[in-house]
Design a protein around this motif. Structure first.
Motif, PDB file in Angstrom:
ATOM      1  N   ILE A 147     -14.187  30.041 -45.991  1.00 29.25           N
ATOM      2  CA  ILE A 147     -14.034  29.602 -44.535  1.00 29.25           C
ATOM      3  C   ILE A 147     -14.903  30.409 -43.297  1.00 29.25           C
ATOM      4  CG2 ILE A 147     -12.268  30.276 -43.013  1.00 29.25           C
ATOM      5  CD1 ILE A 147     -10.258  30.917 -45.231  1.00 29.25           C
ATOM      6  N   SER A 148     -15.518  31.365 -43.808  1.00 24.73           N
ATOM      7  CA  SER A 148     -16.666  31.390 -42.732  1.00 24.73           C
ATOM      8  C   SER A 148     -17.790  30.902 -42.344  1.00 24.73           C
ATOM      9  CB  SER A 148     -17.158  33.262 -42.399  1.00 24.73           C
ATOM     10  OG  SER A 148     -16.894  33.725 -43.558  1.00 24.73           O
ATOM     11  N   LEU A 149     -18.038  29.920 -43.822  1.00 25.15           N
ATOM     12  CA  LEU A 149     -19.337  29.504 -44.404  1.00 25.15           C
ATOM     13  C   LEU A 149     -19.472  28.163 -43.492  1.00 25.15           C
ATOM     14  CD1 LEU A 149     -22.560  29.679 -45.671  1.00 25.15           C
ATOM     15  CD2 LEU A 149     -21.028  28.376 -47.757  1.00 25.15           C
ATOM     16  N   VAL A 150     -17.873  27.842 -43.755  1.00 23.08           N
ATOM     17  CA  VAL A 150     -17.878  26.140 -42.680  1.00 23.08           C
ATOM     18  C   VAL A 150     -17.688  26.731 -41.296  1.00 23.08           C
ATOM     19  CG1 VAL A 150     -16.074  24.537 -43.174  1.00 23.08           C
ATOM     20  CG2 VAL A 150     -16.543  25.626 -45.129  1.00 23.08           C
ATOM     21  N   THR A 191     -12.907  44.344 -47.368  1.00 22.19           N
ATOM     22  CA  THR A 191     -13.285  43.138 -48.309  1.00 22.19           C
ATOM     23  C   THR A 191     -13.869  43.686 -49.206  1.00 22.19           C
ATOM     24  OG1 THR A 191     -14.458  43.317 -46.515  1.00 22.19           O
ATOM     25  CG2 THR A 191     -13.445  41.481 -46.643  1.00 22.19           C
ATOM     26  N   LEU A 192     -14.679  43.067 -50.369  1.00 24.08           N
ATOM     27  CA  LEU A 192     -15.558  44.404 -51.128  1.00 24.08           C
ATOM     28  C   LEU A 192     -16.245  45.406 -50.856  1.00 24.08           C
ATOM     29  CD1 LEU A 192     -17.383  41.059 -54.028  1.00 24.08           C
ATOM     30  CD2 LEU A 192     -14.987  43.017 -54.293  1.00 24.08           C
ATOM     31  N   LEU A 241      -9.718  43.594 -57.512  1.00 22.22           N
ATOM     32  CA  LEU A 241      -9.047  41.986 -57.795  1.00 22.22           C
ATOM     33  C   LEU A 241      -8.701  41.606 -55.548  1.00 22.22           C
ATOM     34  CD1 LEU A 241      -9.827  39.717 -59.794  1.00 22.22           C
ATOM     35  CD2 LEU A 241      -6.943  40.205 -59.575  1.00 22.22           C
ATOM     36  N   PRO A 242      -7.544  42.032 -55.326  1.00 20.59           N
ATOM     37  CA  PRO A 242      -6.951  42.107 -54.150  1.00 20.59           C
ATOM     38  C   PRO A 242      -8.532  41.760 -53.391  1.00 20.59           C
ATOM     39  CG  PRO A 242      -5.665  43.548 -55.013  1.00 20.59           C
ATOM     40  CD  PRO A 242      -7.208  43.665 -55.941  1.00 20.59           C
ATOM     41  N   ALA A 243      -9.869  42.673 -52.894  1.00 17.70           N
ATOM     42  CA  ALA A 243     -10.916  43.024 -52.790  1.00 17.70           C
ATOM     43  C   ALA A 243     -11.893  41.879 -53.013  1.00 17.70           C
ATOM     44  CB  ALA A 243     -11.508  44.151 -52.336  1.00 17.70           C
ATOM     45  N   LEU A 297     -14.022  36.510 -51.469  1.00 21.92           N
ATOM     46  CA  LEU A 297     -14.309  34.882 -51.347  1.00 21.92           C
ATOM     47  C   LEU A 297     -13.349  34.079 -50.908  1.00 21.92           C
ATOM     48  CD1 LEU A 297     -14.508  34.757 -55.725  1.00 21.92           C
ATOM     49  CD2 LEU A 297     -16.305  34.849 -53.871  1.00 21.92           C
ATOM     50  N   VAL A 298     -12.543  34.008 -50.464  1.00 19.09           N
ATOM     51  CA  VAL A 298     -11.318  33.475 -49.642  1.00 19.09           C
ATOM     52  C   VAL A 298     -12.317  33.018 -47.810  1.00 19.09           C
ATOM     53  CG1 VAL A 298      -9.756  32.835 -48.076  1.00 19.09           C
ATOM     54  CG2 VAL A 298      -9.145  33.907 -50.480  1.00 19.09           C
TER      55      VAL A 298
END
Lengths: 280, 242
Positions: free
Chosen positions: A63-66, A222-223, A51-53, A58-59
């Protein structure tokens, strides 16, 4: 000299090679699906790593997408509107992160933003430490994924008929209005698929993140890092995360195909970077 | 009475362009062989290309003056432009294309804009196409929509680049009858670029011929025919029988 029999043999060999390739590409995915039962999958998902990953991935990728899309659009526009030797050099420089190994990218990021890096000391003076933080994860993702978007946007803007912009201006549109009402909407399908490619690259980012941000649960894990970590403790968790990533990739691919069908371009893969000349 | 006056020069690729002309309320037909600099000249007047020196003046107001450092932005010049392939915005409907011209100029409500845009389409006899997208239009339809859009911004002068070039013969004959009378009724200085003698004859009395960036001759078809200044003019005037 080629005979009828020789041609037939060649055809069989070519078909054989093609099917071997296809089987090789599909087998690992099939293995992943076949070896993970539903109960394993559910149990795997419950692993505390997951879950944390998922949340962190996602977060950070959002952010990096923006951070990629907004300045990346501006950069691509600039490259197309102000062509020249410098532009060519910049374009090549932007392509670099695509071809250099991610681990090298991670090292480079460390050398730039690390404690003893180029900017590290100045950042430290302001109380900012980047390596091994969530911010480092985001920076690593931006670094490796931005080229995918910028190059796609550059190609899209280059294909845009400059006459449309001239007409818009002649009708009274300011450069900004012409950009937002004409250039952006008429290149939107290509920009969306570029953004999707870039997001996929962020989501899968491993090497640079490991080097620059480490593998800290809840902060930098991350995942993809979680898959790697879970492999040591609980294979089911690794498989569950892997399946989640495969599912995300599959959805993305569908989105890309639809947007490619709308714009008439290829779904995946790089459109040609250098393309037709512009108005004199 | 409106007046468009210019005297511009600039090196464009292979040759130097240097043309000086004055245009009143009757359309000027600008003729020349391919590569003579016709489109370049239009883009200089429009403000999309910057001449290396010269002046462009509309109703006494300088739009460009290299000596005084004046270079009015395209959107402030008030010149209507219909490019060779019409330049319709592919992501907007026909009505949206025309409404865009209104949107940029004045403050009016969306409903009012639609109404005005529709009226313009009606005036050019293409109102039934309002909801269509440009890619589904024929050449003749596209031309009329592009003209409606240019007129929406209430231009002070009109620049049309090869308005009939992309059309097939029958539509071309139709527009040859329609466009010139429509242009004449606008009372605007207008430049119509063409390389086709019959189009030149259809559009007007006032014909200017440029070759390799220079003005070769200006006059009525009769003058060009009687005293052609070059082999191209002689051929052009000879070919324009109707």
């Amino acid at each position: 000299m080629r005979t009828r029999g020789g041609a037939a043999l060649l055809r069989v060999l070519a078909a054989g090679a093609a099917y071997v390739m296809l089987a090789f590409l599909l087998l690992p995915i099939v293995a992943l699906l076949l070896t993970t039962g539903w109960s394993d999958f559910v149990a795997g998902l419950r692993h505390p790593l997951v879950l944390p990953a998922l949340r962190l991935s996602l977060v950070t990728t959002s952010i990096s997408l923006v951070l990629v899309v907004v300045p990346g659009t501006a950069l691509a526009w600039l490259l197309v509107r102000r062509p020249g030797a410098l532009g060519q050099a910049i374009e090549t420089a932007i392509e670099l992160p695509v071809v250099i190994p991610p681990a090298v990218g991670g090292l480079a990021l460390l050398l730039a933003f690390g404690r003893r890096g180029l900017l590290g000391a100045s950042l430290e003076r302001f109380g900012v430490t980047i390596p091994f933080t969530t911010l480092a994860v985001i920076l690593a993702e931006v670094f490796v994924s931005a080229p995918f978007f910028v190059l796609a946007a550059t190609v899209a803007f280059r294909r845009l008929d400059p006459t449309l912009m001239t007409v818009a201006r002649s009708l009274g549109a300011s450069p900004a209005r012409a950009f937002f009402r004409i250039a952006l909407p008429s290149t939107a399908p290509s920009l969306v698929s570029g953004a999707a490619m870039s997001w996929a690259r962020s989501l899968g980012e491993f090497g640079a993140t490991l080097m620059f941000a480490g593998n800290l649960r809840g902060r930098t894990q991350t995942l993809p890092l979680a898959v790697y970590t879970a492999l040591e403790s609980d294979l089911r968790a690794a498989q569950a995360i892997a399946l989640v990533l495969v599912a995300m990739a599959f959805v993305l691919l569908m989105v890309l195909r639809r947007s490619a069908a709308a714009s008439g371009g290829p779904a995946l893969g790089f459109p040609p970077v250098r393309s037709p000349e512009r108005m004199p | 009475m409106s007046r468009l006056r210019f005297d511009v020069a600039g090196g464009i690729g292979a040759f130097d362009l240097a043309v000086s002309l004055e245009i009143g309320d009757t359309p000027l037909v600008l003729v020349g062989p391919n590569g003579a600099g016709k489109t370049t000249l239009l883009l200089m007047l429009l403000g999309a290309l910057r001449p290396s020196r010269g002046r462009v003046e509309l109703d006494g107001e300088a739009l460009f003056d290299s000596a005084r450092g004046i270079d009015v932005a395209i959107e402030e010049r008030g010149l209507g432009y219909v490019p060779q392939d019409y330049g319709l915005f592919p992501h907007m409907t026909v009505l949206g294309n025309v409404a865009f011209g209104l949107e940029c100029r004045g403050r009016m409500s969306a409903a009012e804009r639609r109404q005005r845009a529709f009226a313009l389409l009606e005036a050019l006899e293409v109102a039934p196409l309002a909801a269509r997208y440009p890619r589904s239009l024929s050449g003749g339809e596209g031309q009329r929509v592009a003209l409606a859009r240019a007129l929406a911004s209430e231009p002070r002068a009109l620049l049309l680049d090869e308005p009939l070039a992309a059309l097939d013969a029958s539509v071309r004959r139709q527009l040859r009858a329609f466009l010139p009378s429509r242009l004449a009724s606008l009372d605007l200085p207008a430049i119509v670029v063409t390389h086709d003698p019959a189009d030149a004859a259809a559009f007007g009395e006032d014909i200017a011929v440029i070759e390799a960036g220079r003005l070769v001759q200006r006059g009525t078809l009769g003058t060009l025919r009687a005293r052609p200044a070059s082999a191209f003019v002689a051929e052009l005037a000879g070919a324009a029988r109707d």
